[in-house]
Design a protein around this motif. Structure first.
Motif, mmCIF file in Angstrom:
data_model
loop_
_atom_site.group_PDB
_atom_site.id
_atom_site.type_symbol
_atom_site.label_atom_id
_atom_site.label_comp_id
_atom_site.label_asym_id
_atom_site.label_seq_id
_atom_site.Cartn_x
_atom_site.Cartn_y
_atom_site.Cartn_z
ATOM 1 N N GLU A 102 2.353 3.393 -6.613
ATOM 2 C CA GLU A 102 0.935 3.097 -6.360
ATOM 3 C C GLU A 102 0.698 1.591 -6.288
ATOM 4 O OE1 GLU A 102 -1.513 4.987 -5.532
ATOM 5 O OE2 GLU A 102 -0.475 6.903 -5.767
ATOM 6 N N LEU A 105 2.078 0.342 -2.983
ATOM 7 C CA LEU A 105 1.178 0.690 -1.876
ATOM 8 C C LEU A 105 -0.037 -0.240 -1.853
ATOM 9 C CD1 LEU A 105 0.425 2.551 0.456
ATOM 10 C CD2 LEU A 105 -0.574 4.140 -1.201
ATOM 11 N N ARG A 119 2.282 5.073 4.481
ATOM 12 C CA ARG A 119 1.586 5.220 3.191
ATOM 13 C C ARG A 119 2.219 6.330 2.371
ATOM 14 N NH1 ARG A 119 -3.186 3.372 5.595
ATOM 15 N NH2 ARG A 119 -3.600 5.341 6.610
ATOM 16 N N ARG A 123 3.983 5.837 -1.256
ATOM 17 C CA ARG A 123 3.321 6.478 -2.401
ATOM 18 C C ARG A 123 4.209 7.530 -3.068
ATOM 19 N NH1 ARG A 123 -1.212 8.535 -0.051
ATOM 20 N NH2 ARG A 123 -2.582 6.836 -0.664
ATOM 21 N N ASN A 124 4.989 8.253 -2.275
ATOM 22 C CA ASN A 124 5.734 9.398 -2.818
ATOM 23 C C ASN A 124 7.250 9.216 -2.822
ATOM 24 O OD1 ASN A 124 3.408 10.981 -3.386
ATOM 25 N ND2 ASN A 124 3.196 11.337 -1.191
#
Ligand SMILES: [Fe+2]
Ligand SMILES: [Fe+2]
Length: 175
Positions: A102, A105, A119, A123-124
């Motif tokens: 996070e 990002l 994104r 993020r993942n």
């Protein structure tokens, strides 16, 4: 930049088509500053991000996926500016492994506009340690590439770098 190399490869990346896809990101001071942070013990965060970017690009290209987003998100996926050990010690209630995507990002979005795939990949990239399911095939692949690079960076025998580290207590210059 004259010379750029991914760990485990002898290729000068500045002479490859891959380089044009990330050249603008390499000019960013924030990206270059990642060299100042040790990562996976034997490398620095810039080199790790470059490794993930390059191998993610190669894999996505081979599978006819979005190799451009894979290259760019790979270079930005660990764009955070604190020592991992210090973060864990100062905030034990929020695990670094779940939190830093996070932060990365947020930092990346301050610098440039990202597409939805980029994104999602940033993020993942720690899935399944993060809660949300990845939305794209490229994101599942970056989770694998990230882990592959971490193991390679730690395990690949590099006696010169190891000797340099023992003598000078710091990583050799990467770029
Ligand atoms: Fe990460
Ligand atoms: Fe990573």
């Amino acid at each position: 930049m004259q010379y750029l190399k991914a760990t485990g490869s002898k290729k000068n990346l500045t002479e490859s088509e891959y380089y044009a896809l990330i050249a603008d990101l390499l000019e960013l001071e924030e990206v270059r500053n990642l060299q100042n942070f040790r990562h996976h013990i034997m490398t620095n965060r810039f080199q790790h991000c470059l490794n993930v970017s390059y191998y993610n690009y190669k894999l996505c290209k081979a599978l006819r996926l979005d190799a451009v987003s894979a290259a760019r998100a790979g270079l930005l996926h660990d764009l955070y500016f604190y020592d991992t050990k210090e973060y864990t010690r100062s905030s034990p209630e929020v695990r670094h492994s779940k939190h830093h995507p996070e932060i990365a990002l947020e930092n990346a979005e301050k610098l440039l506009e990202l597409n939805e795939k980029e994104r999602d990949m940033i993020r993942n990239h720690m899935f399944p340690m993060t809660f949300a399911l990845p939305k794209y095939a490229e994101t599942y692949l970056i989770t694998l590439v990230d882990k592959y690079c971490a193991v390679m960076e730690f395990m690949l025998p590099q006696p010169k770098r190891l000797l340099h580290y023992i003598r000078h207590k710091q990583q050799p210059e990467q770029i």
